[in-house]
Design a protein around this motif. Structure first.
Motif, short mmCIF file in Angstrom:
data_model
loop_
_atom_site.label_atom_id
_atom_site.label_comp_id
_atom_site.label_asym_id
_atom_site.label_seq_id
_atom_site.Cartn_x
_atom_site.Cartn_y
_atom_site.Cartn_z
N CYS A 109 -6.29 -1.52 -0.51
CA CYS A 109 -5.81 -1.67 0.87
C CYS A 109 -7.00 -1.80 1.82
O CYS A 109 -7.94 -1.00 1.76
CB CYS A 109 -4.96 -0.46 1.24
N THR A 124 0.57 4.00 1.24
CA THR A 124 0.62 4.69 2.54
C THR A 124 0.87 3.75 3.72
O THR A 124 1.59 4.10 4.64
CB THR A 124 -0.66 5.52 2.79
N CYS A 125 0.26 2.55 3.69
CA CYS A 125 0.37 1.67 4.86
C CYS A 125 1.52 0.67 4.77
O CYS A 125 1.84 0.02 5.77
CB CYS A 125 -0.92 0.90 5.08
N CYS A 147 0.88 -1.17 0.00
CA CYS A 147 0.00 0.00 0.00
C CYS A 147 0.91 1.22 0.00
O CYS A 147 1.87 1.27 0.78
CB CYS A 147 -0.89 0.00 1.24
N CYS A 186 -6.85 1.49 4.28
CA CYS A 186 -7.12 2.86 3.83
C CYS A 186 -7.83 2.95 2.47
O CYS A 186 -8.19 4.03 2.03
CB CYS A 186 -5.83 3.68 3.80
ZN LIG Z 1 -3.31 1.57 3.05
#
Ligand SMILES: [Zn+2]
Lengths: 119, 220
Positions: A90, A75-76, A73, A93
């Motif tokens: 994801c 961001t994650c 992901c 998110c």
């Molecule tokens: Zn994420």
């Protein structure tokens, strides 16, 4: 089923390696197969049995190191998933996931026997 | 313990070298090469007929068709008065770079703007073979079911263009286009997705423009 063509390529290279080392018989060949390489390990092993008949690799074992592709992901970070199960978004998110690796298709190691030497 | 040799070689090294030689040649000849991959019945030949008809007069094109045993697809292209050469793979489910080299010798196409390679109808095997192409295109028709990208992730991850074909059937067949596009984007965030219908002409202009832009970029 292109696993047969691929098994033949593995055999050709393994035989070259065998000759370079003055070996007489191939005992084990290790290959790395990525999840995204479009090669089925089980089919590859069947194909290996078939293409090695009558040659120096007859009866040898094809060891397949199956390497997963990784999904990330943005961001994650890395995402856990079962092999073959592609998660589009994801779970935390909702961002579209990216894919990395899994394209490997390599000959890694050849184990062989040399005539006149005890293994 | 028996002796072992650590190797680290690409299994498809021979194919990779042949593909590299092809790539060099296509670069010198300034020919854009597009490798089309799909399951059988996804409309590859129909799409090619429509594409070639649109490009003819503007660009010099030819088609290499890979098929297991018949000349049917190449015949359809030849009927348009365009050069086509059939590679019979004799049972193999994919084309490899050496077959393409051999076919190009025999076909004698001359200088081309775009060479299309219509691969054997199969979403798995052709994925592993580099043919020296500029990019792979995967075709998915609306009649095939909307779970294909995740079933065959490798080709969708590697093709830089995904063509959703037969979109004239949208609303007639049960196919969630948005869901499929999301799947494809997950596997290949940088790829392009185009919806086309060779029958109605929808999306054909965008597809042909994409080809022309790629050709210009290659020659820049
Ligand atoms: Zn994420």
């Amino acid at each position: 089923m292109h696993e047969t063509s691929i098994a033949l390529e593995i055999l050709k290279t393994s035989e070259t390696v065998l000759a370079q080392h003055g070996g007489s018989r191939i005992l084990r060949v290790k290959v790395a197969v990525g999840e995204l390489s479009a090669v089925e390990p089980e089919l590859l092993r069947y194909a290996w049995e078939a293409v090695t008949v009558g040659g120096p690799a007859e009866g040898s074992r094809l060891e397949v190191d199956f390497l997963p592709a990784r999904q990330f992901c943005p961001t994650c970070g890395p995402v856990a998933r079962a092999p073959g199960a592609w998660v589009p978004l994801c779970l935390s998110c909702g961002a579209p996931l990216l894919v990395e690796g899994g394209n490997e298709l390599d000959l890694v190691q050849v184990e062989f026997e040399v005539d006149g030497e005890k293994p | 313990m028996s002796p072992t040799a650590d190797v680290r070689a690409q299994i498809l090294e021979a194919n990779r070298q042949a593909a590299e030689a092809l790539r060099t040649r296509f670069l010198q000849e300034k020919t854009l090469v597009v490798n089309l991959i799909s399951s059988p019945g996804s409309g590859k030949t129909t799409l090619l007929e429509a594409t070639l008809a649109r490009l003819s007069g503007k660009l010099k094109t030819a088609v290499l068709v890979g098929d297991i045993a018949t000349e049917r697809d190449a015949d359809r292209i030849r009927k348009l008065g365009l050069p086509a050469y059939q590679i019979l793979t004799g049972g193999a489910c994919h084309l490899d770079a050496r077959q393409v080299q051999g076919a190009l010798e025999k076909a004698g196409f001359g200088a081309l703007d775009i060479l299309f390679i219509e691969n054997v109808g199969n979403l798995i095997c052709p994925t592993s073979y580099d043919l020296g192409e500029d990019f792979k295109v995967v075709l998915l028709s609306l009649t095939e079911g909307d779970d294909k990208p995740f079933k065959y992730p490798a080709i969708f991850a590697r093709a830089s263009v995904a063509l959703l074909t037969k979109v004239d059937l949208l609303g007639i067949v049960d196919f969630d286009v948005e869901a499929v596009e999301r799947q494809i984007r997950t596997l290949n965030p940088h790829g392009e997705i185009l919806r086309v219908s060779a029958k109605t002409g929808e999306g054909m202009e965008a597809w042909c423009r994409k080809l022309e832009h790629a050709l210009v970029a290659k020659r820049a």
